[in-house]
Structure formats: structure tokens, C-alpha cells
Design an enzyme around this catalytic site. Structure first.
Site, PDB file in Angstrom:
ATOM      1  CE1 TYR A  87       0.218   1.740   4.476  1.00  0.00           C
ATOM      2  CE2 TYR A  87       0.551  -0.481   4.514  1.00  0.00           C
ATOM      3  CZ  TYR A  87       0.399   0.730   5.126  1.00  0.00           C
ATOM      4  OH  TYR A  87       1.259   0.972   6.226  1.00  0.00           O
ATOM      5  CB  CYS A  88       1.538   3.992  -1.834  1.00  0.00           C
ATOM      6  SG  CYS A  88       0.254   3.978  -3.144  1.00  0.00           S
ATOM      7  CD  GLN A  89      -1.317   9.107   2.041  1.00  0.00           C
ATOM      8  OE1 GLN A  89      -0.426   8.530   2.621  1.00  0.00           O
ATOM      9  NE2 GLN A  89      -2.492   9.546   2.786  1.00  0.00           N
ATOM     10  N   GLY A  91      -2.438   4.677  -4.077  1.00  0.00           N
ATOM     11  CA  GLY A  91      -2.478   3.346  -4.908  1.00  0.00           C
ATOM     12  C   GLY A  91      -1.543   3.514  -6.089  1.00  0.00           C
ATOM     13  CG  PHE A 116      -2.308   5.042   5.102  1.00  0.00           C
ATOM     14  CD1 PHE A 116      -2.491   3.791   5.911  1.00  0.00           C
ATOM     15  CD2 PHE A 116      -2.158   6.399   5.661  1.00  0.00           C
ATOM     16  CE1 PHE A 116      -2.427   4.269   7.211  1.00  0.00           C
ATOM     17  CE2 PHE A 116      -2.166   6.465   6.850  1.00  0.00           C
ATOM     18  CZ  PHE A 116      -2.281   5.528   7.765  1.00  0.00           C
TER      19      PHE A 116
END
Length: 126
Positions: A87-89, A91, A116
Site C-alpha cells: 500500500y501507499c498513499q 495506490g 492508506f
């Protein structure tokens, strides 16, 4: 007039590249809803590909921080025989991370839909 054609060709090439990348990521990467992500992330390697300052601001419990910018040099920290949940901020970076991991032989790749910022579960902050 020639400048217009050149700009149209560049724009067209960018669009084609973006579409191909999008289809490729859909093929190699499972996009999971938050509920699906919660069901499986404890049995997988949970990797946060955001930068350290973002990670310290809040992350999913149990996640390891391996920023996308360092991923190539830190591949040994991720086992290829276990599922990888990314995951990141939002996608975008997790999609690029999945592409890199897939090229290195990782097969079971998933990421959090919306990243996230869409996560409503427990988080840990430093």
C-alpha cells in the site's frame, strides 16, 4: 503546424503507454477492498512503499516501510514465496512497486484499493 503534430504524437504515445501499464498492473496485481485486505494481510508480508516521513505520520499495524525509492536495493527483505500486500498513499506507488516485484519473480501481489488515505482501520503513529 509541425509542432502541433509532434505534440499530438507525444500525447498519443503517453496515453498508449498509460493504458498498457494500467492493463499490465491489473493482470499482475490484485486490487483489494479494505475488507479483503484486512482478511489477508496478517498472513502476508505487509509493505508500506511510502517515504519514511509518511510512514512515521501513520501506518497500518504490522507494516514494514520499504519506500518505492529503495525497493530495488532492499528486495532481499521480501520473501518471494509468500504473498505480498502493498500500500501507499493512494495506490499509484504500490502499483509501480508491484510491477518491479513481478519482474523479479514475485507472484502473489495485492494492494489496497485507494491506498492508506482510504484505510479506516487501526493505525500506528510514531
Amino acid at each position: 503546424m509541425d509542432t502541433v503534430y509532434i505534440l499530438l504524437i507525444i500525447a498519443g504515445a503517453f496515453i498508449v503507454y498509460s493504458v498498457i501499464t494500467w492493463f499490465y498492473q491489473r493482470k499482475i496485481l490484485a486490487t483489494l477492498t479494505e475488507e479483503q485486505f484486512r482478511e489477508g494481510y496478517r498472513k502476508a508480508q505487509l509493505i508500506d512503499v511510502r517515504e519514511p516521513n509518511e510512514f512515521e505520520g501513520g501506518h497500518i499495524l504490522g507494516a514494514r516501510n520499504i519506500p518505492l525509492s529503495q525497493l530495488k536495493n532492499r528486495l532481499r527483505e521480501i520473501r518471494p514465496d509468500k504473498p505480498v500486500y502493498l500500500y501507499c498513499q493512494s495506490g499509484m506507488r504500490s502499483g509501480r512497486a508491484a510491477t518491479m516485484l513481478h519482474r523479479k519473480g514475485y507472484k502473489e501481489l495485492s494492494h489496497l484499493q485507494g491506498g492508506f488515505k482510504k484505510w479506516s482501520g487501526k493505525i500506528k503513529t510514531k
